[in-house]
Each structure stands twice: as C-alpha cells, then as structure tokens.
Design a protein around this motif. Structure first.
Motif, PDB file in Angstrom:
ATOM      1  N   UNK A   1     107.438 -88.768 -28.495  1.00 27.38           N
ATOM      2  CA  UNK A   1     108.900 -88.729 -28.554  1.00 27.38           C
ATOM      3  C   UNK A   1     109.457 -87.660 -27.616  1.00 27.38           C
ATOM      4  N   UNK A   2     108.883 -86.470 -27.645  1.00 25.64           N
ATOM      5  CA  UNK A   2     109.359 -85.399 -26.772  1.00 25.64           C
ATOM      6  C   UNK A   2     109.177 -85.785 -25.310  1.00 25.64           C
ATOM      7  N   UNK A   3     108.017 -86.345 -24.996  1.00 29.14           N
ATOM      8  CA  UNK A   3     107.755 -86.781 -23.628  1.00 29.14           C
ATOM      9  C   UNK A   3     108.797 -87.808 -23.182  1.00 29.14           C
TER      10      UNK A   3
ATOM     11  N   UNK B   1     113.665 -89.718 -20.303  1.00 28.40           N
ATOM     12  CA  UNK B   1     114.800 -90.638 -20.290  1.00 28.40           C
ATOM     13  C   UNK B   1     116.110 -89.893 -20.047  1.00 28.40           C
ATOM     14  N   UNK B   2     116.381 -88.862 -20.856  1.00 29.46           N
ATOM     15  CA  UNK B   2     117.644 -88.129 -20.711  1.00 29.46           C
ATOM     16  C   UNK B   2     117.541 -86.757 -21.382  1.00 29.46           C
ATOM     17  N   UNK B   3     116.993 -85.775 -20.666  1.00 28.13           N
ATOM     18  CA  UNK B   3     116.812 -84.463 -21.297  1.00 28.13           C
ATOM     19  C   UNK B   3     118.116 -83.808 -21.725  1.00 28.13           C
ATOM     20  N   UNK B   4     119.187 -84.044 -21.011  1.00 26.77           N
ATOM     21  CA  UNK B   4     120.462 -83.435 -21.375  1.00 26.77           C
ATOM     22  C   UNK B   4     120.951 -83.949 -22.725  1.00 26.77           C
ATOM     23  N   UNK B   5     120.896 -85.252 -22.919  1.00 27.49           N
ATOM     24  CA  UNK B   5     121.358 -85.843 -24.177  1.00 27.49           C
ATOM     25  C   UNK B   5     120.437 -85.506 -25.343  1.00 27.49           C
ATOM     26  N   UNK B   6     119.202 -85.150 -25.034  1.00 25.59           N
ATOM     27  CA  UNK B   6     118.221 -84.881 -26.091  1.00 25.59           C
ATOM     28  C   UNK B   6     117.852 -83.408 -26.183  1.00 25.59           C
ATOM     29  N   UNK B   7     118.746 -82.556 -25.721  1.00 22.06           N
ATOM     30  CA  UNK B   7     118.495 -81.117 -25.679  1.00 22.06           C
ATOM     31  C   UNK B   7     118.113 -80.551 -27.041  1.00 22.06           C
TER      32      UNK B   7
ATOM     33  N   UNK C   1     111.405 -79.040 -30.338  1.00 22.78           N
ATOM     34  CA  UNK C   1     110.022 -79.184 -29.900  1.00 22.78           C
ATOM     35  C   UNK C   1     109.398 -77.866 -29.467  1.00 22.78           C
ATOM     36  N   UNK C   2     110.221 -76.938 -29.009  1.00 18.59           N
ATOM     37  CA  UNK C   2     109.713 -75.622 -28.615  1.00 18.59           C
ATOM     38  C   UNK C   2     109.159 -74.840 -29.799  1.00 18.59           C
ATOM     39  N   UNK C   3     109.583 -75.212 -30.997  1.00 16.22           N
ATOM     40  CA  UNK C   3     109.138 -74.517 -32.210  1.00 16.22           C
ATOM     41  C   UNK C   3     108.084 -75.318 -32.980  1.00 16.22           C
ATOM     42  N   UNK C   4     107.635 -76.431 -32.416  1.00 14.50           N
ATOM     43  CA  UNK C   4     106.678 -77.282 -33.116  1.00 14.50           C
ATOM     44  C   UNK C   4     105.350 -76.564 -33.305  1.00 14.50           C
ATOM     45  N   UNK C   5     104.624 -76.962 -34.328  1.00 13.45           N
ATOM     46  CA  UNK C   5     103.312 -76.353 -34.605  1.00 13.45           C
ATOM     47  C   UNK C   5     102.281 -76.717 -33.543  1.00 13.45           C
TER      48      UNK C   5
ATOM     49  N   UNK D   1     105.270 -79.859 -23.597  1.00 11.40           N
ATOM     50  CA  UNK D   1     106.069 -80.991 -23.096  1.00 11.40           C
ATOM     51  C   UNK D   1     107.566 -80.715 -23.225  1.00 11.40           C
ATOM     52  N   UNK D   2     107.948 -80.017 -24.281  1.00 11.47           N
ATOM     53  CA  UNK D   2     109.359 -79.641 -24.426  1.00 11.47           C
ATOM     54  C   UNK D   2     109.773 -78.701 -23.307  1.00 11.47           C
ATOM     55  N   UNK D   3     108.930 -77.736 -22.985  1.00 10.63           N
ATOM     56  CA  UNK D   3     109.206 -76.816 -21.879  1.00 10.63           C
ATOM     57  C   UNK D   3     109.347 -77.570 -20.564  1.00 10.63           C
TER      58      UNK D   3
END
Length: 183
Positions: A55-57, A62-68, A74-78, A85-87
């Motif tokens: 999903x993060x990938x 697709x649209x990083x701005x809309x999915x910010x 995702x940056x806080x995921x375990x 991938x979020x980075x």
C-alpha cells in the motif's frame, strides 16, 4: 492500464509467487485512480505488514501528495521496510512540499541502519543547505555504511562547511571510511 482488471489484480496480491505479486502491484500502480487508491488505503489499515508495504509503495507511486498522511504514518510503522518505502515516496516531493525535512530528519535516529542509510541517500539526492547539519550528524552514526553514504553526499555536493568533520574521519580504523573521507 485496463481498469476493469483491477479486481483480479488485487486478488493476485495474495498469490504465492512474489513475481506475480510484483507484476500485479505494478499494474495497479499503472491503473491508478481514486478507487485503486482507496483500496490501497484500506490495505494500509490492516495488520498484514506485506499488504501495508504494498500500500505504501503504491500510494507513493500513484499520488504521494494526496496520500501524505498515510506516508507519514508509514514512517512510524513497526516494519523498517515500510519506513524505508515511506521515506522514498516522501523524497519524490522534496522540492515541492514544505515540512518534509522534519519527517526525514527524525528517521536519522531510527533503530534500523537501513532506514538511516536511506535518509542519508535521500538527503544527498534532495540536497539543500538547510540539510547540511543532518549530513554532518550522520558522520557520527554507529553504522559505517551510514557514514560512507554521508561522506559521498558531502563530497558530491562539495560542502566546504563540512571539511573539519570529514578530516576527523581520516583516522577512522575502517579503511573504507578513511578512503571516502579522502575522496
């Protein structure tokens, strides 16, 4: 990009072979669209780390701005892979979005060396003078490869302000670090 295939492609994300999953994921990214993004947002909310990674990938492509907000989560995921991938998705916005630097710099303290290394690589690609302190900070990382990537970025951008910090690494017992410092 055949939108009617979306349902079948989402089912292939559960296939037993990774190459089939990857092909389906890439096809869904190509199809894009709001309904596809909505399905990936739902996958991100689940407990399966592989689905969250997909999903993060996908949302980042697709649209990083809309999915910010999902990328920030995702940056806080375990899972370190999800954080990486979020980075990488957020890095595509490095010249467009305000406020991404604190998100990036906070990951310099990540417990996973691959995540920290990814941060340094992104800073090297999206370099600006305000990112210099983070590269210098990375020279003190516990992991030698993080230091190497920071040295490469500093050298690539010819950052004169970091010379003292780089010179201090000439005596490093790891010969690769000393060589990169010389370079």
């Amino acid at each position: 990009r055949y939108a009617p295939a979306t349902e079948a492609l989402f089912q292939l994300l559960d296939h037993k072979y990774d190459d089939v999953k990857e092909a389906a994921l890439e096809a869904l990214v190509s199809i894009g669209g709001e309904s596809t993004q909505e399905r990936f947002r739902f996958l991100f909310s689940g407990i399966d780390p592989m689905k969250r990674l997909m999903a993060v990938y996908a949302l980042g492509k697709i649209d990083p701005t809309a999915n910010m907000e999902i990328l920030k989560a995702g940056l806080e995921d375990e899972s370190p892979e999800i954080r990486k991938h979020s980075l990488e998705a957020l890095a595509t916005l490095c010249y467009e979005a305000n406020g991404w630097i604190p998100l990036l710099s906070a990951r310099l303290l990540d417990e996973n060396r691959d995540v920290r290394q990814t941060v340094v690589e992104i800073i090297g690609k999206c370099f600006s003078p305000e990112l210099l302190p983070y590269l210098v900070q990375a020279l003190d990382d516990d992991d030698d490869w993080v230091k190497v990537r920071a040295l490469e970025a500093l050298g690539q951008h010819k950052v004169k302000e970091a010379i003292q910090s780089v010179v201090a690494l000439l005596e490093n017992p790891n010969k690769l670090i000393a060589i990169r410092a010389i370079e």
